[in-house]
Enzyme design. Structure first.
Site, PDB file in Angstrom:
ATOM      1  N   ASN A   1       0.933  -1.671   0.358  1.00  0.00           N
ATOM      2  CA  ASN A   1      -0.080  -0.591  -0.232  1.00  0.00           C
ATOM      3  C   ASN A   1       0.840   1.232  -0.069  1.00  0.00           C
ATOM      4  O   ASN A   1       1.352   1.455   1.358  1.00  0.00           O
ATOM      5  CB  ASN A   1      -1.185   0.447   1.154  1.00  0.00           C
ATOM      6  CG  ASN A   1      -1.935   1.218   1.224  1.00  0.00           C
ATOM      7  OD1 ASN A   1      -2.150   1.869   0.536  1.00  0.00           O
ATOM      8  ND2 ASN A   1      -2.521   0.994   2.827  1.00  0.00           N
ATOM      9  N   TRP A   2       0.696   2.041  -0.779  1.00  0.00           N
ATOM     10  CA  TRP A   2       1.775   3.403  -1.015  1.00  0.00           C
ATOM     11  C   TRP A   2       1.170   4.346  -0.675  1.00  0.00           C
ATOM     12  O   TRP A   2       1.807   5.138  -0.363  1.00  0.00           O
ATOM     13  CB  TRP A   2       1.655   3.899  -2.996  1.00  0.00           C
ATOM     14  CG  TRP A   2       2.911   2.060  -3.589  1.00  0.00           C
ATOM     15  CD1 TRP A   2       3.208   1.298  -3.351  1.00  0.00           C
ATOM     16  CD2 TRP A   2       3.158   2.613  -4.703  1.00  0.00           C
ATOM     17  NE1 TRP A   2       3.955   0.410  -3.903  1.00  0.00           N
ATOM     18  CE2 TRP A   2       3.629   1.616  -5.574  1.00  0.00           C
ATOM     19  CE3 TRP A   2       2.820   3.576  -5.697  1.00  0.00           C
ATOM     20  CZ2 TRP A   2       4.654   1.030  -6.103  1.00  0.00           C
ATOM     21  CZ3 TRP A   2       3.512   3.049  -7.008  1.00  0.00           C
ATOM     22  CH2 TRP A   2       4.456   1.892  -7.612  1.00  0.00           C
ATOM     23  N   LYS A   3       0.508   4.481  -0.475  1.00  0.00           N
ATOM     24  CA  LYS A   3      -0.308   5.736   0.310  1.00  0.00           C
ATOM     25  C   LYS A   3      -0.207   6.533  -0.557  1.00  0.00           C
ATOM     26  O   LYS A   3      -0.283   6.353  -1.824  1.00  0.00           O
ATOM     27  CB  LYS A   3       0.205   5.825   1.783  1.00  0.00           C
ATOM     28  CG  LYS A   3      -0.197   4.093   2.814  1.00  0.00           C
ATOM     29  CD  LYS A   3       0.301   5.078   4.261  1.00  0.00           C
ATOM     30  CE  LYS A   3      -0.332   3.440   4.562  1.00  0.00           C
ATOM     31  NZ  LYS A   3       0.454   3.778   5.848  1.00  0.00           N
TER      32      LYS A   3
ATOM     33  N   HIS B   1      -9.219   1.479   5.318  1.00  0.00           N
ATOM     34  CA  HIS B   1      -8.236   1.709   5.573  1.00  0.00           C
ATOM     35  C   HIS B   1      -8.363   2.634   6.980  1.00  0.00           C
ATOM     36  O   HIS B   1      -9.201   3.296   7.318  1.00  0.00           O
ATOM     37  CB  HIS B   1      -7.073   2.005   4.648  1.00  0.00           C
ATOM     38  CG  HIS B   1      -5.711   1.957   5.479  1.00  0.00           C
ATOM     39  ND1 HIS B   1      -5.139   2.960   6.019  1.00  0.00           N
ATOM     40  CD2 HIS B   1      -4.507   1.258   5.086  1.00  0.00           C
ATOM     41  CE1 HIS B   1      -4.155   2.181   6.766  1.00  0.00           C
ATOM     42  NE2 HIS B   1      -3.703   1.668   6.017  1.00  0.00           N
TER      43      HIS B   1
ATOM     44  N   GLU C   1      -6.521   4.296   7.687  1.00  0.00           N
ATOM     45  CA  GLU C   1      -6.471   5.788   8.126  1.00  0.00           C
ATOM     46  C   GLU C   1      -7.751   6.498   7.376  1.00  0.00           C
ATOM     47  O   GLU C   1      -7.793   7.486   7.349  1.00  0.00           O
ATOM     48  CB  GLU C   1      -5.398   5.958   6.958  1.00  0.00           C
ATOM     49  CG  GLU C   1      -3.895   6.591   7.994  1.00  0.00           C
ATOM     50  CD  GLU C   1      -2.551   5.694   6.767  1.00  0.00           C
ATOM     51  OE1 GLU C   1      -3.130   5.396   6.021  1.00  0.00           O
ATOM     52  OE2 GLU C   1      -1.155   5.342   7.163  1.00  0.00           O
TER      53      GLU C   1
ATOM     54  N   GLU D   1      -4.703  -4.937  11.149  1.00  0.00           N
ATOM     55  CA  GLU D   1      -3.589  -4.079  11.016  1.00  0.00           C
ATOM     56  C   GLU D   1      -4.048  -3.144  12.308  1.00  0.00           C
ATOM     57  O   GLU D   1      -5.019  -2.315  12.039  1.00  0.00           O
ATOM     58  CB  GLU D   1      -4.067  -2.975   9.947  1.00  0.00           C
ATOM     59  CG  GLU D   1      -3.520  -3.233   8.181  1.00  0.00           C
ATOM     60  CD  GLU D   1      -3.733  -2.096   7.457  1.00  0.00           C
ATOM     61  OE1 GLU D   1      -2.450  -3.161   6.970  1.00  0.00           O
ATOM     62  OE2 GLU D   1      -3.698  -1.330   7.286  1.00  0.00           O
TER      63      GLU D   1
ATOM     64  N   GLY E   1       2.981   2.535  10.408  1.00  0.00           N
ATOM     65  CA  GLY E   1       4.076   3.279  10.415  1.00  0.00           C
ATOM     66  C   GLY E   1       4.676   3.886  11.894  1.00  0.00           C
ATOM     67  O   GLY E   1       5.276   4.887  11.746  1.00  0.00           O
TER      68      GLY E   1
ATOM     69  N   SER F   1       3.882  -2.365  10.348  1.00  0.00           N
ATOM     70  CA  SER F   1       5.602  -1.898  10.294  1.00  0.00           C
ATOM     71  C   SER F   1       6.223  -3.069   9.585  1.00  0.00           C
ATOM     72  O   SER F   1       6.809  -3.951  11.084  1.00  0.00           O
ATOM     73  CB  SER F   1       6.225  -1.652  11.683  1.00  0.00           C
ATOM     74  OG  SER F   1       5.457  -0.315  11.864  1.00  0.00           O
TER      75      SER F   1
ATOM     76  N   GLY G   1       3.062  -0.741   4.174  1.00  0.00           N
ATOM     77  CA  GLY G   1       3.370   0.593   3.779  1.00  0.00           C
ATOM     78  C   GLY G   1       4.432   0.265   3.463  1.00  0.00           C
ATOM     79  O   GLY G   1       5.172   0.536   2.256  1.00  0.00           O
ATOM     80  N   GLY G   2       5.098   0.978   4.541  1.00  0.00           N
ATOM     81  CA  GLY G   2       6.792   1.653   4.359  1.00  0.00           C
ATOM     82  C   GLY G   2       7.661   0.815   3.293  1.00  0.00           C
ATOM     83  O   GLY G   2       8.220   1.665   2.341  1.00  0.00           O
TER      84      GLY G   2
HETATM   85  P1  PGA Z   1       3.214   0.305   7.252  1.00  0.00           P
HETATM   86  O1  PGA Z   1       1.652   0.554   6.949  1.00  0.00           O
HETATM   87  O2  PGA Z   1       4.223  -0.998   6.622  1.00  0.00           O
HETATM   88  O3  PGA Z   1       3.804   1.705   7.433  1.00  0.00           O
HETATM   89  O4  PGA Z   1       3.316  -0.057   8.816  1.00  0.00           O
HETATM   90  C1  PGA Z   1       0.546  -0.638   6.803  1.00  0.00           C
HETATM   91  C2  PGA Z   1      -0.978  -0.200   6.606  1.00  0.00           C
HETATM   92  O5  PGA Z   1      -1.613   0.362   6.350  1.00  0.00           O
HETATM   93  O6  PGA Z   1      -1.073  -0.959   5.091  1.00  0.00           O
END
Ligand code: PGA
Length: 252
Positions: free
Chosen positions: A9-11, A94, A96, A166, A172, A212, A233-234
């Site tokens: 997930n590049w966000k 998600h 966010e 999650e 993050g 993470s 994500g990251g």
């Molecule tokens: P992260 O994000 O791997 O940067 O913690 C995961 C996500 O939000 O899907």
């Protein structure tokens, strides 16, 4: 029996040009890993370019969000009808989106239905925040989100949903949930699915861990019996993305 899914997930990161450069650098290596389903979720504006670039590979594409209606006066939104043909998956709910854009279990449920109607596999995110975690409310909260998000689905349709557990406090932050605890919560999710749809269906639905995840901890999650992949994500924006995906392959 359940093929693991590793999704990146590049966000809100990478311009279209940056996305092209990045994917050109990793796609051959990523494409060669057949034992897991590989998915990337770029921003909407890069979907067309990514679909062109990944055509003919086994790498799938996900949208990060969508509206639940096909069309209408919803400035700035993208519909399932528009995504159909461009990608195969869509992330819904998600944390966010829930936190910053007012998504509720009800809108998540509408999006899950809309995605399935249009042949998109929803990746439905659930997870507790820190306060709920510290108050030991994780299991009941997550079970409630799963139930509310999947209201009205048939067992056949439920089998096409991917669930991502999650924990919000792990996203993050570099503070990942340990693999044993993630396995426990994911097992709670699977029991919830069994109550809702029957044990046979519950055994087919893929459940990812997210929060993470990186090259150092992915293998630990994948060794757990109920964890069927990761939503990342990251670490999905790094050149080590194919390596992380390869580390998700567990010898059975
Ligand atoms: P992260 O994000 O791997 O940067 O913690 C995961 C996500 O939000 O899907």
């Amino acid at each position: 029996m359940r093929k693991p899914v590793i999704a990146g997930n590049w966000k809100m990161n990478l311009t279209v040009q940056e996305a092209i450069t990045f994917v050109n650098g990793i796609k051959d290596e990523l494409d060669a890993i057949h034992q897991v389903e590989r998915v990337i979720a770029p921003p909407h504006v890069a979907l067309t370019a990514m679909a062109d670039l990944l055509g003919g590979t086994g790498i799938g594409l996900a949208a990060q969000n969508m509206h639940y209606l096909d069309k209408g006066a919803f400035t700035g939104e993208v519909s399932p009808l528009m995504l159909k043909g461009l990608c195969q998956y869509v992330i819904v709910g998600h944390s966010e989106r829930r936190m910053y854009f007012g998504e509720t279990d009800q809108t998540v449920n509408q999006k899950v239905h809309a995605a399935l109607i249009h042949g998109l596999a929803p990746i439905m995110c659930v997870g507790e925040n820190l306060e709920q975690n510290e108050s030991r409310l994780t299991d009941s909260w997550v079970a409630g989100q799963v139930q509310a998000g999947l209201v009205g689905l048939s067992s056949t349709n439920a089998q096409r949903v991917i669930i991502a557990y999650e924990p919000v406090w792990a996203i993050g932050t570099g503070r990942a949930c340990d693999a044993i605890t993630a396995q426990h919560v994911i097992q709670v999710i699977r029991s919830t699915l069994s109550i809702l749809f029957g044990e046979q269906t519950a055994q087919v639905i893929r459940i990812q861990y997210g929060g993470s995840v990186d090259v150092n901890n992915i293998a630990g999650y994948m060794r757990q019996p109920d964890i069927d992949g990761a939503l990342v994500g990251g670490a999905s924006l790094k050149s080590t993305w194919p390596q992380l995906t390869r580390l998700a392959v567990v010898d059975s």
